[in-house]
Design an enzyme around this catalytic site. Sequence first.
Site, PDB file in Angstrom:
ATOM      1  N   ILE A 159       0.888  -1.166   0.000  1.00  0.00           N
ATOM      2  CA  ILE A 159       0.000   0.000   0.000  1.00  0.00           C
ATOM      3  C   ILE A 159       0.921   1.209   0.000  1.00  0.00           C
ATOM      4  O   ILE A 159       1.814   1.325   0.846  1.00  0.00           O
ATOM      5  CB  ILE A 159      -0.960  -0.012   1.214  1.00  0.00           C
ATOM      6  N   SER A 160       0.771   2.076  -0.986  1.00  0.00           N
ATOM      7  CA  SER A 160       1.682   3.207  -1.158  1.00  0.00           C
ATOM      8  C   SER A 160       1.617   4.154   0.033  1.00  0.00           C
ATOM      9  O   SER A 160       0.614   4.242   0.740  1.00  0.00           O
ATOM     10  CB  SER A 160       1.335   3.978  -2.437  1.00  0.00           C
TER      11      SER A 160
END
Length: 218
Positions: A64-65
């Site tokens: 997840i960025s």
Amino acid sequence: MQIQSHPLPSEKMMFQLNLRRRGISDQAVLKAMEDVPRELFVSPADHDYAYRDTALGIDCGQTISQPFVVAYMTEQLQVRPEHRVLEIGTGSGYQAAILSKLSREVVTIERFRTLADRARKVLARLGSANVEVVLGDGLDLPETLGTFDRIMVTAAMEEVPQALLNRLEPGGMLIAPVGPLQSSQMLKRFQRSGEDYPSQELVAVRFVPTLPGVAREL
């Protein structure tokens, strides 16, 4: 030790302050980032880190960025309420949830069944009824999906396929990390102008690679 299920108010305040300090100024994007509970999209072991400005691991070897990258890509895509948006690389579903707050409809493609199923459940829990999660190959889209006003690619590509650019409506925009898959890439924004797709380089990033096909496992 029991994991906190909700962030402390101070964590959410610092989260928003950090985005503003780093140059995010679109009020609609900031509100979406505030409204979507990021802790629902990270693994239970990482709940305490959900609002730190760092990427976190999720299932299937994906990530997840970091919040700033999510906010920056969203702001640069210039999403409006009337837009139909395509996301390639659902991952946790967090980016799709942000986009859902800003657009009319989001179609998000994921090659890992585990991630697609989990994202579908979390998005349903949030009431994100305008998001459709599709298990499929982001490099080989069904014709039935049609065209889009905005496209966001959340995994690295050595180059953006012409077939994907062709899915843009006139005047539409696509944003993607472009460059070598095993090192850093350049985030690039393309805009359709007739049959031309002029691009602009934005910022250096590093994403996991876009892979063809639907994963056989996971």
